[in-house]
Write a protein that holds these residues in place. Structure first.
Motif, PDB file in Angstrom:
ATOM      1  N   UNK A  46       0.870  -1.415   0.064  1.00  0.00           N
ATOM      2  CA  UNK A  46       0.042  -0.030  -0.063  1.00  0.00           C
ATOM      3  C   UNK A  46       0.727   1.067   0.163  1.00  0.00           C
ATOM      4  N   UNK A  47       0.134   2.386  -0.277  1.00  0.00           N
ATOM      5  CA  UNK A  47       0.827   3.654  -0.220  1.00  0.00           C
ATOM      6  C   UNK A  47       0.188   4.866  -0.107  1.00  0.00           C
ATOM      7  N   UNK A  48       0.532   5.923   0.238  1.00  0.00           N
ATOM      8  CA  UNK A  48      -0.158   7.061   0.592  1.00  0.00           C
ATOM      9  C   UNK A  48       0.682   8.331   0.232  1.00  0.00           C
ATOM     10  N   UNK A  49       0.096   9.156  -0.666  1.00  0.00           N
ATOM     11  CA  UNK A  49       0.878  10.288  -1.084  1.00  0.00           C
ATOM     12  C   UNK A  49       0.236  11.578  -1.400  1.00  0.00           C
ATOM     13  N   UNK A  50       0.865  12.674  -1.826  1.00  0.00           N
ATOM     14  CA  UNK A  50      -0.189  13.912  -2.093  1.00  0.00           C
ATOM     15  C   UNK A  50       0.224  14.407  -3.375  1.00  0.00           C
ATOM     16  N   UNK A  51      -0.614  15.018  -4.207  1.00  0.00           N
ATOM     17  CA  UNK A  51      -0.420  15.463  -5.631  1.00  0.00           C
ATOM     18  C   UNK A  51      -0.084  17.136  -5.430  1.00  0.00           C
ATOM     19  N   UNK A  52       1.171  17.394  -6.116  1.00  0.00           N
ATOM     20  CA  UNK A  52       1.507  18.820  -6.171  1.00  0.00           C
ATOM     21  C   UNK A  52       1.297  19.052  -7.880  1.00  0.00           C
ATOM     22  N   UNK A  53       0.594  19.992  -8.040  1.00  0.00           N
ATOM     23  CA  UNK A  53       0.263  20.568  -9.439  1.00  0.00           C
ATOM     24  C   UNK A  53       1.545  21.269  -9.872  1.00  0.00           C
ATOM     25  N   UNK A  54       2.274  21.017 -10.869  1.00  0.00           N
ATOM     26  CA  UNK A  54       3.200  21.529 -11.603  1.00  0.00           C
ATOM     27  C   UNK A  54       3.073  22.274 -12.810  1.00  0.00           C
ATOM     28  N   UNK A  55       2.077  21.938 -13.473  1.00  0.00           N
ATOM     29  CA  UNK A  55       1.612  22.538 -14.668  1.00  0.00           C
ATOM     30  C   UNK A  55       0.340  21.665 -15.162  1.00  0.00           C
ATOM     31  N   UNK A  56      -0.260  22.455 -16.076  1.00  0.00           N
ATOM     32  CA  UNK A  56      -1.549  22.018 -16.692  1.00  0.00           C
ATOM     33  C   UNK A  56      -1.580  20.698 -17.001  1.00  0.00           C
ATOM     34  N   UNK A  57      -2.480  19.572 -16.068  1.00  0.00           N
ATOM     35  CA  UNK A  57      -2.335  18.253 -16.228  1.00  0.00           C
ATOM     36  C   UNK A  57      -1.103  17.536 -15.949  1.00  0.00           C
ATOM     37  N   UNK A  58      -0.175  17.998 -15.299  1.00  0.00           N
ATOM     38  CA  UNK A  58       0.994  17.289 -14.666  1.00  0.00           C
ATOM     39  C   UNK A  58       0.821  17.519 -13.065  1.00  0.00           C
ATOM     40  N   UNK A  59       1.270  16.502 -12.330  1.00  0.00           N
ATOM     41  CA  UNK A  59       1.413  16.298 -10.993  1.00  0.00           C
ATOM     42  C   UNK A  59       2.807  15.923 -10.637  1.00  0.00           C
TER      43      UNK A  59
END
Length: 237
Positions: A46-59
């Motif tokens: 399993x895993x847990x993470x966090x999305x950081x938006x860096x550009x349009x449609x890119x995380x």
């Protein structure tokens, strides 16, 4: 899956059961002995993470990972026979067991572009997990190992022009490539593994059921001195 754009918590998990029945052939051609071994293994990850938006449609997605594995062996011919032939202590093979846990993390670069005309997914992932044995009686299989890999994954989905269950039936194209690093490098017989996939996807989101999409994909896998084929069934909720 990521929970939502406003709360970009990413969660992943997996459960696998494997049974492996290798046969070892020893001795001269006129006096060969076939030794049948059996392994059964269960893996929970399993895993847990966090999305950081860096550009349009890119995380950019850092992930904390854990795993828990259990393997049991069963030797149909006493392990000391194989040990006498190879000169290696293989007590583990005679009803032995190995338990492991893993802690580590991954970094993922993810691109998603979804539209009615087509869906595009692209991922690059670097994973580093340290595996440790525990509650394992045999010293032969006790220890620590670093599981490190770098992988690329791409998927294209588009309507076929056919409607089923009031939604378009899609075709699926996939490609993936993994490079094994760390302690895995050199011990698998190959350091890189690639795959190409072709399949279909059924969309059931028009109905009030928990499954929204079902995918059936055939994949051809290949690497140095190794080839294989899989048929995979996946569901989205």
């Amino acid at each position: 899956a990521t929970m939502s754009k406003t709360f970009p918590l990413y969660l992943e998990g997996g459960f696998a059961y494997s049974r492996y029945n290798p046969e070892y052939i020893t001795g001269e051609s006129s006096k060969q002995t076939i030794l049948k071994l059996k392994w059964n293994s269960i893996l929970l990850s399993g895993g847990a993470g966090w999305d950081f938006s860096i550009a349009d449609k890119w995380v950019l997605r850092p992930i904390f990972n854990f795993s828990l594995g259990m393997m049991r062996s069963d030797l149909s011919i006493a392990s000391h026979v194989l040990g006498n032939i190879t000169g290696i202590d293989l007590e583990f093979l005679d009803n032995g067991k190995m338990n492991t846990y893993g802690l580590g993390g991954s970094l993922m670069l993810d691109y998603e572009d979804y539209s009615p005309e087509r869906d595009i997914d692209f991922e690059w992932r670097y994973s580093n997990i340290t595996l440790n044995s525990f509650d394992t009686p045999s010293d032969a299989v006790s220890g620590t190992s670093n599981s490190i890999s770098s992988s690329l994954y791409a998927r294209w989905r588009a309507p076929t022009g056919i409607k089923i269950l009031q939604r378009p039936l899609r075709y699926v194209l996939e490609a993936a490539h993994t490079t094994y690093l760390g302690d895995q490098r050199g011990i698998l017989g190959f350091n890189n593994l690639s795959s190409l996939g072709l399949g279909i996807e059924l969309d059931s989101s028009a109905y009030d059921i928990i499954v929204t999409r079902t995918r059936l994909v055939g994949r051809y896998m290949f690497g140095h001195n190794v080839t294989g084929f899989t048929i995979d069934l996946a569901m989205s909720f």
